[in-house]
Design a protein around this motif. Structure first.
Motif: not given
Length: 756
Positions: A95-109
């Motif tokens: 089991t590996v739980n992961i926390k994601l951090q916001p990027s420099a916005q959804n400008l990275k889309e």
């Protein structure tokens, strides 16, 4: 068919059940953002074909992993990629739980619309607005057409009080100036514009990209004022199965069902079906006409993805659409279709589309794109019959090449247009081939500066050679500050009778004053993006633009010279659309989110030294979305709305008692979504909280609704209506005085079920 589908929809909403077979996994866990589960995050082991997407609760499972050391990668739009090394032992369930951090916005889309190649939104020299399925869910609708009402600067315009067909306005420009794409293919046009935004299951949409301003240098005719590109999901990001059904208090029923299937080892199939039904006539404004058009619609969508060597692209998609819609007097039934006893507008539409992309098996990046659609429409407007067929074929080959600091794109396209109808204006069918060549170069001349130049050449046998250049400059001030300037030209070849519903309804005679020339436009757009990240985790995003577009040879319908005619002519003068627009996004650590947008615009026509506001064009518009999640309750509240400023309306003469200008009006909605059940979402709320309808402050909306065939209208020798005791305002029947929906307040309730 209608009753069966309606019962299926009702049964889905009332009773939903499913049996899921749990699967054991070698690796599992949960992906979160600030404690909140993050659905649709991609989780995979680098260097293998083992991967999945998180479910609605942020959970993932990876199966059948051989023992060894791996690099676990997790990505999601708007977040920084996460990676970590893991060791998997034989038979171990890790089991590996992961926390994601916001990027420099959804400008990275990743966006593709602005330059015809996939680039980071942050790096695109052309401003592109991106809207995700999450945005669409905040105010659930039965079509993308209706969903766009909450996009700043974009307004779905209903063009008829009776049949409720419409188009999309961008920055105040009429619908024919907006090009609608599906997966980058211009298969929606003219006769089929409104239907291209209807019947696509929202759950199959990856994102919607919107460009405001001319894009003819890449997309040709019709991309004069802007474009909307609906990008459908691929097999990797699509759920294994989904179903979404809702009903409203007005008796509307909508059902989306879809699935992802594996066909052999190298083929994936994405299947979606949309069904919508509304068959309860309502006349709340008392004019004996239906307030909302009755509809029975089904749409079937398929998308095939084929796995090829070296990850080369090959996809093939198709859609079939059928709709039966009618509106009119409350007594209308199908036996009155086409007669002059009871007025009704009945439209049978059959449409099919196919589109595909194939990357050639060469070292160079050569992509062949193609599409074809066939649209057949059988309509009657009272006793006026309108039968039309339109077929559009499109093929395009692009070469994407990078040389030093130059990002080059070369392409050649050919478009086939066929159109025929039974109106006197169409003496023979249009049967036109339009070949094109285009090229663009994005040159990075400094670390933070780039310049794009593009040129397109089209040959139209009716109008000869057409050149459309464009240029763009981008200054990346910092990772969170971007300044862009875009300038370009656009052109549009016009077929009136595929675009103007008013030309087909009422009693007005259509007059084409001269041989119409293609419309041309010149546009300048200045855009600034600013992102702020505070120490306490608050995010603030600002996107502001100023725009100016000048049109020549504009083709305008003249409703005012003669109230019994619609006169089409090239404007001997200028038409200008100018204004400023801004979007503000704020996200607080508490899960409270604010999205607010506003646009001020001045859209005017100048002829013979006289300047007038364009008819049916608002001066101000605003949209908002306030969202808050009660985490302990697994409950999210969304308050959405829009506001539109005064617009000039088409009156029938000096005696017409209706308002010349609309009031400032607003449509507001509230929704609550509960996510406390595995794989399920339960949602409900109220639409049009203020119960606003356009009959407020007006004596009537439809002119001469009591005499739709003008049997009791007296005309003078010039064909003008004369004031009489039973027609004191000298009016003829006309349903074109429309600027907002007639549908009042209503509740809605729905269920979603998703398996990833």
């Amino acid at each position: 068919m209608k009753n069966i589908c309606k019962h299926i929809t009702l049964s889905w909403i009332a009773l939903v059940g499913s049996c899921c077979i749990a699967q054991t996994a070698s690796l599992n866990g949960k992906v979160t953002d600030n404690g909140e589960p993050l659905p649709l995050a991609s989780v995979f082991l680098k260097g293998t074909k083992i991967g999945t997407a998180t479910d609605i609760d942020g959970l993932y499972e990876l199966n059948n992993i051989q023992s060894g050391e791996y690099l676990l990668l997790v990505t999601s739009l708007g977040y920084r990629p996460y990676q970590t090394k893991i060791n998997i032992g034989a038979g171990v369930n890790k089991t590996v739980n992961i926390k994601l951090q916001p990027s420099a916005q959804n400008l990275k889309e990743t966006v593709v619309t602005g330059t015809l190649k996939p680039v980071s939104r942050l790096e695109s020299p052309v401003p592109v607005e991106v809207y995700s399925p999450t945005f669409l869910k905040k105010n659930p609708t039965a079509s993308v057409f209706d969903a766009l009402q909450n996009v700043n600067g974009v307004r779905p315009q209903i063009n008829c009080n009776v049949c409720n067909t419409g188009d999309i306005h961008i920055n105040g420009l009429e619908g024919p100036y907006t090009l609608v794409l599906i997966d980058g293919m211009p298969i929606v046009s003219g006769l089929g514009t409104v239907y291209g935004l209807t019947g696509i299951p929202n759950s199959l949409i990856e994102q919607i990209e919107i460009v405001k301003g001319p894009a003819s240098s890449l997309y040709g005719s019709e991309a004069v004022g802007g474009l909307i590109n609906i990008i459908t999901k691929n097999a990797l990001s699509a759920p294994e199965f989904f179903a979404d059904g809702f009903a409203t208090g007005w008796g509307e029923y909508n059902l989306d069902v879809g699935s992802k299937l594996k066909i052999g080892r190298k083929t994936d199939l994405l299947l979606g079906v949309n069904y919508f039904n509304y068959d309860i006539p309502v006349d709340n404004n008392g004019d004996n006409f239906t307030d909302l058009t009755l509809q029975d619609r089904i749409s079937i969508f398929q998308k095939w993805n084929f796995e090829r060597s070296d990850n080369r692209l090959f996809s093939l998609a198709g859609r079939f659409f059928y709709e039966d819609r009618w509106g009119g007097e409350m007594q209308w039934t199908p036996e009155f279709r086409g007669g002059d006893k009871v007025y009704g507008e009945s439209i049978y539409t059959r449409r099919w589309e196919v589109l595909g992309k194939y990357q050639l098996p060469l070292e160079e990046k050569l992509l062949l794109s193609f599409s074809y659609n066939d649209h057949s429409q059988n309509s009657v407007y009272g006793d006026t019959e309108y039968l039309a067929d339109q077929r559009i074929g499109f093929a395009q080959l692009t070469w994407d090449k990078t040389v030093a600091n130059h990002d080059l794109l070369f392409g050649s396209a050919v478009r086939y247009n066929f159109y025929d109808d039974n109106t006197p204006a169409t003496t023979e069918a249009d049967n036109i081939w339009i070949p094109s060549l285009f090229a663009q170069d994005e040159f990075s001349f400094a670390p933070k500066h780039s310049f794009l130049a593009g040129l397109r050449y089209d040959y139209d046998q009716r109008h000869g050679n057409i050149l459309t250049p464009r240029a763009a400059y981008k200054w990346k001030i910092s990772h969170n500050d971007i300044f862009r300037v875009n300038a370009g030209t656009g052109f549009r070849v016009v077929n009136l009778f595929t675009e103007d519903h008013a030309a087909l309804t009422g009693s007005r005679e259509v007059i084409v004053a001269e041989e119409l020339k293609p419309e041309r436009s010149i546009n300048v757009n200045i855009n600034y993006l600013k992102k702020i990240y505070s120490d306490n985790g608050t995010f603030i995003g600002l996107d502001a633009s100023a725009f100016y577009t000048r049109f020549s040879n504009v083709i305008l319908p003249d409703y005012e010279t003669n109230p019994n005619q619609i006169i089409y002519d090239n404007l001997d003068g200028k038409s200008v659309s100018q204004g400023i627009s801004a979007n503000l996004d704020v996200a607080f650590p508490s899960s409270f989110k604010i999205m607010v947008g506003a646009t001020w615009q001045d859209v005017s026509n100048t002829e013979n030294g006289v300047t007038q506001q364009q008819i049916l064009t608002e001066s101000i518009t605003a949209t908002w979305n306030l969202s808050y999640t009660f985490r302990s309750l697994n409950l999210t509240a969304d308050y959405t709305g829009n506001l539109y400023g005064p617009m000039r309306l088409p009156l029938l003469g000096e005696l017409d008692p209706r308002r010349e200008y609309s009031p400032t009006w607003s449509i507001q909605n509230i929704q609550f979504t509960y996510k406390g059940l595995n794989n399920f979402e339960v949602y409900g709320g109220i639409k049009n909280l203020l119960d606003w309808t356009p009959n407020r402050g007006n004596p009537f909306i439809i002119a001469r609704a009591n005499d739709p065939f003008d049997k009791e209208v007296t005309f003078d020798n010039n064909g003008n209506a004369v004031a009489t005791p039973n027609n004191p305002y000298a009016l003829t029947f006309d349903p074109a005085y429309v600027y907002g929906p007639n549908q009042g307040i209503r509740g809605f309730f729905g269920l979603r079920y998703t398996v990833f």
